[in-house]
Design an enzyme around this catalytic site. Structure first.
Site, PDB file in Angstrom:
ATOM      1  CG  ASP A  36     -37.215  10.936  -7.697  1.00 40.43           C
ATOM      2  OD1 ASP A  36     -36.723  11.994  -8.146  1.00 40.43           O
ATOM      3  OD2 ASP A  36     -38.347  10.863  -7.185  1.00 40.43           O
ATOM      4  CG  HIS A 240     -17.177  -4.456 -25.381  1.00 45.10           C
ATOM      5  ND1 HIS A 240     -16.732  -3.239 -25.811  1.00 45.10           N
ATOM      6  CD2 HIS A 240     -16.069  -5.104 -24.921  1.00 45.10           C
ATOM      7  CE1 HIS A 240     -15.424  -3.143 -25.634  1.00 45.10           C
ATOM      8  NE2 HIS A 240     -14.997  -4.272 -25.100  1.00 45.10           N
ATOM      9  CG  ASP A 257     -13.780  -9.667 -20.217  1.00 44.16           C
ATOM     10  OD1 ASP A 257     -13.290  -9.344 -19.123  1.00 44.16           O
ATOM     11  OD2 ASP A 257     -13.455  -9.130 -21.302  1.00 44.16           O
ATOM     12  CG  ASP A 268      -9.947  -6.883 -18.163  1.00 42.23           C
ATOM     13  OD1 ASP A 268     -10.901  -7.661 -18.330  1.00 42.23           O
ATOM     14  OD2 ASP A 268      -9.522  -6.104 -19.043  1.00 42.23           O
ATOM     15  CG  HIS A 347      -9.947  -8.091 -29.414  1.00 42.71           C
ATOM     16  ND1 HIS A 347      -8.910  -8.476 -28.603  1.00 42.71           N
ATOM     17  CD2 HIS A 347     -10.825  -9.138 -29.425  1.00 42.71           C
ATOM     18  CE1 HIS A 347      -9.157  -9.683 -28.124  1.00 42.71           C
ATOM     19  NE2 HIS A 347     -10.304 -10.120 -28.615  1.00 42.71           N
ATOM     20  CG  HIS A 351      -6.671  -2.990 -21.957  1.00 47.56           C
ATOM     21  ND1 HIS A 351      -6.827  -2.929 -20.600  1.00 47.56           N
ATOM     22  CD2 HIS A 351      -7.475  -4.008 -22.362  1.00 47.56           C
ATOM     23  CE1 HIS A 351      -7.698  -3.844 -20.203  1.00 47.56           C
ATOM     24  NE2 HIS A 351      -8.106  -4.534 -21.250  1.00 47.56           N
ATOM     25  CG  HIS A 358     -10.099  -0.364 -21.695  1.00 50.65           C
ATOM     26  ND1 HIS A 358     -10.969  -0.279 -22.753  1.00 50.65           N
ATOM     27  CD2 HIS A 358     -10.013  -1.699 -21.418  1.00 50.65           C
ATOM     28  CE1 HIS A 358     -11.394  -1.490 -23.093  1.00 50.65           C
ATOM     29  NE2 HIS A 358     -10.832  -2.370 -22.295  1.00 50.65           N
ATOM     30  CD  GLU A 381      -8.103  -7.982 -23.387  1.00 46.69           C
ATOM     31  OE1 GLU A 381      -9.270  -8.361 -23.594  1.00 46.69           O
ATOM     32  OE2 GLU A 381      -7.822  -6.956 -22.772  1.00 46.69           O
ATOM     33  CE1 TYR A 385     -13.940 -13.225 -28.955  1.00 49.40           C
ATOM     34  CE2 TYR A 385     -12.196 -12.345 -30.363  1.00 49.40           C
ATOM     35  CZ  TYR A 385     -12.734 -12.548 -29.109  1.00 49.40           C
ATOM     36  OH  TYR A 385     -12.063 -12.090 -28.003  1.00 49.40           O
ATOM     37  NE  ARG A 402     -12.105 -10.995 -24.168  1.00 44.82           N
ATOM     38  CZ  ARG A 402     -13.329 -10.876 -24.619  1.00 44.82           C
ATOM     39  NH1 ARG A 402     -13.583 -11.094 -25.913  1.00 44.82           N
ATOM     40  NH2 ARG A 402     -14.331 -10.543 -23.828  1.00 44.82           N
ATOM     41  CD  GLU A 404      -8.889  -9.369 -20.257  1.00 44.99           C
ATOM     42  OE1 GLU A 404     -10.100  -9.691 -20.226  1.00 44.99           O
ATOM     43  OE2 GLU A 404      -8.497  -8.206 -20.401  1.00 44.99           O
TER      44      GLU A 404
HETATM   45  N1  GLY Z   1     -13.088  -6.269 -20.054  1.00 46.87           N
HETATM   46  C1  GLY Z   1     -12.776  -5.379 -21.097  1.00 46.87           C
HETATM   47  C2  GLY Z   1     -11.542  -5.774 -21.771  1.00 46.87           C
HETATM   48  O1  GLY Z   1     -11.107  -6.902 -21.642  1.00 46.87           O
HETATM   49  O2  GLY Z   1     -10.893  -5.001 -22.395  1.00 46.87           O
HETATM   50 MN    MN Z   2      -9.112  -6.394 -21.056  1.00 44.30          MN
HETATM   51 MN    MN Z   3     -11.649  -8.223 -20.144  1.00 47.76          MN
END
Ligand code: GLY
Ligand code: MN
Ligand code: MN
Length: 437
Positions: A36, A240, A257, A268, A347, A351, A358, A381, A385, A402, A404
């Protein structure tokens, strides 16, 4: 976004489609959270991009050259009982008056009306796979037309990927879109500053997240653009991480982030700062390395450079630094070529950014990295790590960093939309030493 902006977008699509074609786009489905209880509905980005219409159970149809109007919305009918429980519905009148549809029909009439609109068209712009239940209906209508060809009906001969056309349009932001993205960026900058002012040893990660959400909502952003990542200490090494349920510890870093969604546009931002307000020497060394790599990458964001140049610049600076700090051993060029940095930097450097965090748009054209052009927005970004600390001095263990920012490609270079969020060590330490929230 005003009505004219949506009309301009539809016109651009119509120009690409040409006559003898039709585009059909169902909106996203409501998803269930638990019995619900539904998740708050958010339109599919392409659907919103073309219409600004944000109700579930709706379908957009665009028919270039249709004498009675090119833009149709199928949507729920007005229903007082349902509106008392679940809220206002535009209905067919509202779809025409408020959203500029030329015609609007009840969603429940799709089966009666859509086959007639498809009939006689050569090309159908549609994306299979986004809404499987709708795919099924679409196949049924197309089959029906094919089977009726003996009665003289003409069925379409081509299905064209609608998303691909829209992705390319969405990649280049208009001035109205850039304005919305600036606002999303600005609000997110303030949320990061607030998080820095609030953070102290002993607070919980979700308490910091609450400050971020507070800042978003207070400034008209109903939702983050994606679940905020608030990771203290080794949680900063989980790319993540969204549990956000640990207590913040002395001498740890906090990686945040988080970005707001404003009028359907995302920011972002990532910042990494010390929980107690002061970086340890090891944290500072790695932090400044990531910062240098980020600056080198941002410098590569300019028209004419290709998509991968910022990444290549970041990788070079990071690898040089890891060598200097003794975290990698060997020859610089070999380490880069063999991607040895991936042990610490797994990574990519960014993006596209827009209505989806993204965002859509191809990164390669004809097998080559595409060139950056004014109006594109991307993130930069890089990070480091230290996840697997075997054979690595203790001082580096489980440091996750990180940084960004969101960067607009301009005619002459770039503009960092999120530059208001402090990222120099001195700036951050000064901010954190000042009065706490
Ligand atoms: N917040 C997701 C990324 O930085 O790609
Ligand atoms: Mn990002
Ligand atoms: Mn991000």
């Amino acid at each position: 976004m005003n009505k004219k902006e949506f009309a301009r977008r539809r016109q651009r699509l119509i120009d690409i489609m040409g006559e003898d074609s039709i585009a059909v786009l169902p909106n996203a489905k409501v998803s269930t959270r638990n019995r619900d209880v539904d998740y708050i509905f958010r339109s599919d980005s392409n659907f919103h991009y073309l219409s600004g219409f944000d109700e579930p159970e709706s379908v957009l149809v665009i028919v270039p050259g249709r004498p009675h109007g090119e833009f149709l919305i199928f949507c729920r009918e007005r229903d007082l009982d349902k509106e008392i429980w679940d809220g206002y519905r535009a209905g067919q009148e509202g779809a025409i008056e408020k959203y500029g549809a030329d015609d609007s029909y009840p969603y429940s009439d799709l089966n009666d009306i859509l086959p007639g609109l498809l009939e006689g068209k050569e090309k159908v712009y549609y994306t299979m796979g986004n809404v499987p239940t709708f795919d099924h209906r679409m196949v049924g209508w197309l089959n029906h037309l094919r089977n009726a060809s003996r009665q003289g009906m003409h069925s379409p001969t081509e299905i064209v990927e609608l998303d691909h056309v829209l992705n390319e349009l969405r990649l280049f932001k208009s001035s109205a879109e850039i304005k919305a993205m600036r606002t999303a960026a600005e609000i997110s900058v303030h949320a990061h500053i607030r998080a820095m002012q609030f953070t102290q040893v002993g607070k919980w990660e979700y308490q910091v997240e609450a400050e971020i959400i507070h800042e978003f909502m207070k400034n008209d952003c109903r939702s983050p653009a994606y679940p905020s990542i608030v990771g203290g200490g080794e949680n900063g090494c989980i790319l993540h991480y969204i549990e956000n349920d640990h207590k913040l510890k002395n001498n740890d870093l906090l990686l945040i982030d988080a970005g707001a969604e404003y009028d359907y546009y995302a920011a972002d931002i990532t910042r990494t700062f010390p929980v107690n307000g002061k970086y340890t020497p090891a944290q500072k060394a790695l932090y400044n390395l990531v910062l240098d790599s980020q600056k080198a990458a941002i410098a590569e964001v300019k028209p004419g450079n290709h998509w991968n140049q910022p990444h290549e610049a970041a990788v070079r600076v990071l690898t040089e630094g890891l060598l200097e700090l003794g975290l990698l051993n060997g020859k610089l060029e070999t380490l880069i070529e063999k991607e040895q940095y991936r042990k610490f930097y797994m990574h990519r450097t960014g993006h596209w950014l827009g209505m989806d965090v993204h965002d859509v748009g191809d990164y390669k054209i004809g097998g080559e990295w595409r060139l950056l052009e004014p109006g594109m927005v991307l993130t930069v970004e890089p990070g480091l790590y230290v996840r697997n600390p075997e054979n690595i001095a203790k001082k580096w263990h489980f440091i996750g960093i990180r940084i960004e920012d969101d960067v607009l490609v301009t005619k002459t270079g770039n503009e960092v939309l999120t530059q208001g969020a402090p990222k120099e060590v001195d700036e951050i330490e000064a901010l954190m030493a000042a009065v706490k929230l």
